[in-house]
Design an enzyme around this catalytic site. Structure first.
Site, PDB file in Angstrom:
ATOM      1  N   GLU A  70      -0.623   9.984  14.586  1.00  0.00           N
ATOM      2  CA  GLU A  70      -1.219  11.477  14.140  1.00  0.00           C
ATOM      3  C   GLU A  70      -2.476  10.945  13.166  1.00  0.00           C
ATOM      4  O   GLU A  70      -3.701  11.436  13.524  1.00  0.00           O
ATOM      5  CB  GLU A  70      -0.341  12.211  13.411  1.00  0.00           C
ATOM      6  CG  GLU A  70       1.098  12.561  14.365  1.00  0.00           C
ATOM      7  CD  GLU A  70       1.752  11.613  14.869  1.00  0.00           C
ATOM      8  OE1 GLU A  70       1.719  10.561  14.137  1.00  0.00           O
ATOM      9  OE2 GLU A  70       2.487  11.840  16.078  1.00  0.00           O
TER      10      GLU A  70
ATOM     11  N   GLN B  37      14.133   1.825  32.471  1.00  0.00           N
ATOM     12  CA  GLN B  37      14.454   2.497  33.416  1.00  0.00           C
ATOM     13  C   GLN B  37      14.482   1.650  34.971  1.00  0.00           C
ATOM     14  O   GLN B  37      15.530   2.061  35.451  1.00  0.00           O
ATOM     15  CB  GLN B  37      13.466   3.488  33.705  1.00  0.00           C
ATOM     16  CG  GLN B  37      13.879   4.920  34.587  1.00  0.00           C
ATOM     17  CD  GLN B  37      15.115   5.432  33.990  1.00  0.00           C
ATOM     18  OE1 GLN B  37      15.536   5.322  32.826  1.00  0.00           O
ATOM     19  NE2 GLN B  37      15.772   5.961  34.856  1.00  0.00           N
TER      20      GLN B  37
ATOM     21  N   GLU C 181      -6.182  -4.925  10.812  1.00  0.00           N
ATOM     22  CA  GLU C 181      -4.539  -4.745  11.016  1.00  0.00           C
ATOM     23  C   GLU C 181      -4.472  -4.005  12.279  1.00  0.00           C
ATOM     24  O   GLU C 181      -3.611  -4.392  13.094  1.00  0.00           O
ATOM     25  CB  GLU C 181      -4.125  -3.867   9.934  1.00  0.00           C
ATOM     26  CG  GLU C 181      -2.803  -3.772   9.907  1.00  0.00           C
ATOM     27  CD  GLU C 181      -1.876  -3.038   8.941  1.00  0.00           C
ATOM     28  OE1 GLU C 181      -2.750  -2.498   8.067  1.00  0.00           O
ATOM     29  OE2 GLU C 181      -0.869  -2.763   8.915  1.00  0.00           O
TER      30      GLU C 181
ATOM     31  N   MET D  92       0.906  -1.096  -0.009  1.00  0.00           N
ATOM     32  CA  MET D  92      -0.111  -0.041   0.065  1.00  0.00           C
ATOM     33  C   MET D  92       1.009   1.420   0.109  1.00  0.00           C
ATOM     34  O   MET D  92       0.677   1.938  -1.016  1.00  0.00           O
ATOM     35  CB  MET D  92      -0.869   0.004   0.978  1.00  0.00           C
ATOM     36  CG  MET D  92      -1.727   1.143   1.381  1.00  0.00           C
ATOM     37  SD  MET D  92      -3.105   1.003   2.797  1.00  0.00           S
ATOM     38  CE  MET D  92      -1.887   1.615   4.024  1.00  0.00           C
ATOM     39  N   SER D  93       1.787   1.396   0.931  1.00  0.00           N
ATOM     40  CA  SER D  93       2.630   2.723   1.103  1.00  0.00           C
ATOM     41  C   SER D  93       3.512   2.849  -0.096  1.00  0.00           C
ATOM     42  O   SER D  93       3.974   1.792  -0.459  1.00  0.00           O
ATOM     43  CB  SER D  93       3.331   2.570   2.553  1.00  0.00           C
ATOM     44  OG  SER D  93       2.349   2.411   3.336  1.00  0.00           O
TER      45      SER D  93
ATOM     46  N   SER E 153       1.060   8.356   5.154  1.00  0.00           N
ATOM     47  CA  SER E 153      -0.112   8.619   5.943  1.00  0.00           C
ATOM     48  C   SER E 153      -1.276   8.908   4.925  1.00  0.00           C
ATOM     49  O   SER E 153      -2.762   8.660   5.075  1.00  0.00           O
ATOM     50  CB  SER E 153      -0.099   9.805   6.875  1.00  0.00           C
ATOM     51  OG  SER E 153       0.730   9.558   8.086  1.00  0.00           O
TER      52      SER E 153
END
Lengths: 254, 379
Positions: free
Chosen positions: B360, B329, B231, B115-116, B122
């Site tokens: 985002e 940590q 997904e 796809m990308s 995005s």
């Protein structure tokens, strides 16, 4: 002649769980503790399923004696390839004090009712380590027994079993019907595959009580006290080998 | 029982290898193929098509258990089972299913999804890869895809390409790695998920028969979006697995490590990290399995379902990275070394804040649904 195989599946505290004694010393903590199938029984189930895959066995039936949750253990056996399950419902005090003699009588009775040719059991359960059920079941039925099996082969209507004994291996032949107990090296149990897990949900589990089988499960023993093993004491350092030998002699180790 | 089965598989087949494979950016090929024997590779495909006939809940359980040990193999599993196999099973024709599913489900073939693109991350619908219909009905595809999980090692790719003038004129094609003109670009070096190969796919006049087009021409936007939902739900399961193990390791460490004469778990600053992590993990677990169940039962459709999946992934992904950091940590100097798995797991966790929709984009999806009435101003 294809054989009918009966396998025993005991639900025990999972091998990886750290066992804790109840504060009142009547037993060990089981509530909310992970349980699974006795690992030796898993080996027995695997062997029975392989017998079916090799067409030596026509049907494999799993039995578990215990409370409702024993059905989860049976589902695991069904997902590994067992055809159907029988849950012998034993709960409360009877379950806490259930002994190999009770289980042997139950297995013997079911084997007769289901017309089984082979009873395949784990050599012992990892909780009480009794190592008696296979032997007593064979006695009750007056069937031959082959315990601690590390290899099972079918030859002309008999079974040839390689047994793990002290200091070596022994090969025995037993007539069928027979009782066999599985040792650690008999096989490596498979993972339950996803399609088989799905199928297992639809396989039948019959629920019976010991009473239905004409077996008494009245407690025969009384637990007086369950104790943690003594804590290991710290060792000591010695100056040299001579002192070491002297010390070992002192405590009677050499 | 499914969880138990996957857990013991992961412990025996994945755990011994992952540390080394992370180091060398390898791939646990043998174990991946064995997932086929377990019946996990076609987990969501109908039984009559050779799958396990299960849904998002089962896939999420499998991914959580696997990721607790090895997130890389889990990511490759996702690309294969959810992005490729699930889509062929859901949208493919009878012939396409018969041709491609058996080998993908057995593990003989490895699948991926395209796809990308370099210029369309995005903004997925901004993709430039085009498929031009030829006189004989076949399609000629040109373009490129990037950040493709299983790209370097895959055999079959479920790829999207533009077949019309508008952004929504999207079609799907099943691409075989040996098709003429199809080639693989570089394999990326990555911060995390290093034992899951990621690469580029290049298309130079690739002729794809019409029989390899999935569904109608220009009809793929909906199925692509729907697939993003499952997904996101299942990959949230991956984050859960990572976080769970980090919490377990840190908790155990807090009960063993002594400083200033006390177990470090007795210090309230350590307790705060542990308890917040445990609570956030449980919250994410609840929303993720809720989304998975909703998907399986078909209780929500369209944008509502997308929003639920987006919420689950947005939270789970951020949670896993933070929990990974907290675990490091708590383990202090040891946590920063590769003596413990939490350093690797934090690097792996970060990917989920980027892949399958960045944080985002997910916020955008949620905002669009929440503020639908002023949709015009959101653009």
């Amino acid at each position: 002649m294809a054989l009918r195989v009966l396998v025993g599946c005991k639900r025990v505290i999972d091998y990886a769980v750290r066992i804790r004694v109840k504060p009142d010393k009547t037993g060990v903590v089981t509530d909310g503790i992970k349980h699974s199938m006795n690992p030796f029984d898993e080996i027995a189930v695997e062997e029975a399923v392989r017998m079916k895959e090799k067409k030596i066995a026509s049907e494999v039936i799993a039995v578990s004696c215990g409370p409702m949750q024993s059905q989860e253990t049976l589902r695991t056996a069904l997902a590994m390839g067992v055809d159907r399950g029988i849950h012998v419902d034993v709960s409360g005090k009877d379950y806490e004090l259930l002994q190999p003699i009770h289980v042997s009588k139950i297995l013997a009775k079911i084997a007769q009712e289901e017309k089984c040719d082979i009873i395949l059991l784990g050599k012992q359960a990892i909780d009480d380590d009794s190592n008696q059920t296979a032997q007593m079941t064979a006695s009750l039925l007056n069937w031959p027994q082959a315990t601690y099996a590390s290899k099972i082969e079918k030859t002309n209507g008999e079974l040839q079993v390689l047994r793990e004994i002290d200091g070596g291996l022994e090969t025995v032949r037993v007539k069928i019907p027979a009782v066999i107990s599985a040792d650690l090296r008999l096989n490596e149990p498979r993972y339950a595959t996803l399609p088989n897990i799905m199928k297992a949900k639809k396989k039948p589990i019959k629920k019976v009580t010991p009473g239905d089988l004409g077996v008494e499960t009245d407690p025969r023993i009384e637990i007086l006290s369950v104790e943690d093993p003594p804590e290991r004491q710290a060792g000591i350092k010695v100056e040299d080998v001579d002192t070491l030998i002297a010390k070992l002699k002192e405590v009677g180790r050499i | 029982m499914l969880a138990e089965s996957v857990k013991s598989f992961a412990k025996e087949q994945l755990a011994p290898k992952i540390e080394h494979l992370d180091e060398i950016e390898g791939f646990n090929d043998a174990a991946f193929r064995k997932l086929g024997d377990l019946g996990l590779l076609g987990i969501t495909v109908a039984e009559e098509d050779g799958g396990a006939g299960m849904g998002a809940v089962a896939a999420t359980i499998a991914m959580e258990e696997m990721a607790a040990v090895d997130a890389s193999t889990t990511l490759s599993y996702l690309a294969h089972s959810i992005l490729c196999v699930n889509q062929i099973g859901r949208n493919g024709s009878k012939e396409q299913k018969q041709k491609y599913l058996p080998k993908l489900i057995s593990g003989e073939h490895i699948g991926g999804m395209g796809m990308s693109e370099p210029g369309a991350g995005s903004d997925a619908l901004g993709m430039l890869t085009r498929a031009e219909k030829q006189a004989n009905g076949a399609y000629k595809i040109n373009g490129s895809k990037t950040w493709i999980t299983n790209g370097p090692n895959g055999d079959i790719f479920y790829c999207y390409a533009k077949t019309g003038p508008t952004k929504k004129d999207l079609s799907t094609f099943i691409i075989e790695k040996d098709m003429v003109g199809f080639s693989k670009g570089k394999k990326f070096k990555k911060m995390g998920m290093r034992a899951s190969p990621t690469g580029e796919l290049w298309f130079t006049d690739v002729m794809v028969p019409e029989a390899n087009r999935v569904g109608e021409e220009n009809s793929s936007v909906k199925s692509m979006m729907r697939n993003l939902d499952i997904e996101r739900i299942t990959i949230a399961g991956l984050s859960l697995g990572i976080a769970r193990n980090c919490i377990e390791v840190a908790t155990q460490y807090s009960k063993e490590r002594k400083q200033f004469g006390k177990h470090i778990g007795a210090f309230q600053q350590v307790q705060e990290r542990l308890t917040e992590a445990a609570a956030w993990y449980e919250a994410c677990r609840a929303i993720t399995y809720q989304a998975a169940k909703t998907w399986d039962l078909g209780l929500m459709q369209g944008k509502e379902a997308s929003m639920m999946a987006a919420k689950a992934k947005l939270q789970a992904a951020q949670m896993a990275t933070q929990v990974g950091l907290d675990a490091i940590q708590i383990l202090g100097g040891y946590g920063y070394t590769r003596e413990f798995p939490v350093e690797r797991q934090m690097r792996d966790a970060k990917l989920i804040e980027i892949g399958a929709g960045t944080n985002e984009v997910l916020r955008l999806v949620i905002a669009r649904q929440m503020l639908g009435e002023i949709a015009d101003e959101l653009k």
